[in-house]
Design an enzyme around this catalytic site. Sequence first.
Site, PDB file in Angstrom:
ATOM      1  N   PRO A   1     149.116  10.935  36.668  1.00 30.33           N
ATOM      2  CA  PRO A   1     148.994  12.155  35.847  1.00 30.33           C
ATOM      3  C   PRO A   1     147.538  12.404  35.472  1.00 30.33           C
ATOM      4  CG  PRO A   1     150.629  10.642  34.934  1.00 30.33           C
ATOM      5  CD  PRO A   1     149.890   9.896  36.011  1.00 30.33           C
ATOM      6  N   GLU A   2     147.100  13.632  35.657  1.00 34.75           N
ATOM      7  CA  GLU A   2     145.746  14.020  35.263  1.00 34.75           C
ATOM      8  C   GLU A   2     145.853  14.917  34.024  1.00 34.75           C
ATOM      9  OE1 GLU A   2     143.438  15.297  38.692  1.00 34.75           O
ATOM     10  OE2 GLU A   2     144.555  13.948  39.979  1.00 34.75           O
TER      11      GLU A   2
ATOM     12  N   LYS B   1     142.918  12.059  29.380  1.00 33.36           N
ATOM     13  CA  LYS B   1     144.247  11.745  29.927  1.00 33.36           C
ATOM     14  C   LYS B   1     145.076  10.907  28.953  1.00 33.36           C
ATOM     15  CE  LYS B   1     142.241  11.483  34.540  1.00 33.36           C
ATOM     16  NZ  LYS B   1     142.036  10.597  35.692  1.00 33.36           N
TER      17      LYS B   1
ATOM     18  N   HIS C   1     163.582   1.593  33.962  1.00 35.60           N
ATOM     19  CA  HIS C   1     162.258   1.091  33.580  1.00 35.60           C
ATOM     20  C   HIS C   1     161.842   1.607  32.202  1.00 35.60           C
ATOM     21  CE1 HIS C   1     161.461  -0.839  37.445  1.00 35.60           C
ATOM     22  NE2 HIS C   1     162.095   0.187  37.984  1.00 35.60           N
TER      23      HIS C   1
ATOM     24  N   ARG D   1     155.856   1.570  37.356  1.00 27.85           N
ATOM     25  CA  ARG D   1     154.884   0.590  37.876  1.00 27.85           C
ATOM     26  C   ARG D   1     154.163  -0.185  36.783  1.00 27.85           C
ATOM     27  NH1 ARG D   1     151.763   3.611  42.612  1.00 27.85           N
ATOM     28  NH2 ARG D   1     150.949   1.520  42.905  1.00 27.85           N
TER      29      ARG D   1
ATOM     30  N   ARG E   1     139.657   6.040  46.120  1.00 25.39           N
ATOM     31  CA  ARG E   1     140.774   6.977  46.274  1.00 25.39           C
ATOM     32  C   ARG E   1     140.633   7.734  47.592  1.00 25.39           C
ATOM     33  NH1 ARG E   1     143.019   8.339  41.348  1.00 25.39           N
ATOM     34  NH2 ARG E   1     144.744   9.005  42.654  1.00 25.39           N
TER      35      ARG E   1
END
Length: 291
Positions: free
Chosen positions: A2-3, A69, A112, A131, A281
């Site tokens: 997410p940005e 963020k 999760h 994650r 990236r």
Amino acid sequence: MPELPEVEGVVRGLQPVVTGKLIKSVDVSPTIIHSKENGKEAIIKGADVESFQSALPGMAIVRIERRSKYIYFHLKNQDGESFLLVSHLGMSGAWFYVRSLDDIMEEKFKKHSHVTLHFDEDDMLVYADIRRFGELRLLETEADYPPLLLMAPEPFDKGALDHYLNMSLLPRYENKPIKEFIMDGHVVSGCGNIYATEALFNLRIHPARKVKRISKERKIQLFHEIVAVLLDSIENGGSTISDYRSINGGAGTMQHRLQMYSKKKCPICGKPTKQKTIAGRTSTYCGSCQK
Ligand SMILES: [Zn+2]
């Protein structure tokens, strides 16, 4: 990951439903308890599970805001003292406001669920993270976690452009690829791989071009393009790529508007796009159109 626009979407979802809520108790998943016992800083950072769990009950959420963020939950305890619960969604974190865990529709998130804030009306706010790269930190002020003080100004604030231009002249940045420069949170707040890729493509700038090889005018244009792309995405609810979800499990539509990110062909010239690793990236770009 997410940005800024995706985090903004989460904050806008949270504000009307959890502002004013009183935290009654906190549940932490066995997975996190077990990782923390093994010395891993899993999700709950800078505190052990017991102190995190015992500190929050009795606190009310008085305000929620986005900073870069991060999500800032401004809290007050019963003595009127202020605290800050800082949340970073990592790669795949999501918040869900529900009555029961079963209200989380997607199994992968339900499975999760790692931290649950129970409120006094049998409602709850659940942090799920597939994650487990996300972070939760309970602080008194931002200064308790100094990296927060080093973040670039909000890109929409006055002063953000001058900050970015000044950083571009520093020796440690002038030889960097432009894409790495604009993805650096000390330079621009909240611009990650997706929006850096889009802004550079829109201006036909090659992502590996060195910062010092770009004129001041182009740098200014690029900053304005980043802002425009971020605002466009906010308007469209963010990009739902892999695991971003809004607080009711919904998804944004910005991914349908992206021109270059993860594209196989350039939408301008039709040639196959190229890929290059920049700052760890994958950068997608057009070798013909971007110079
Ligand atoms: Zn092209």
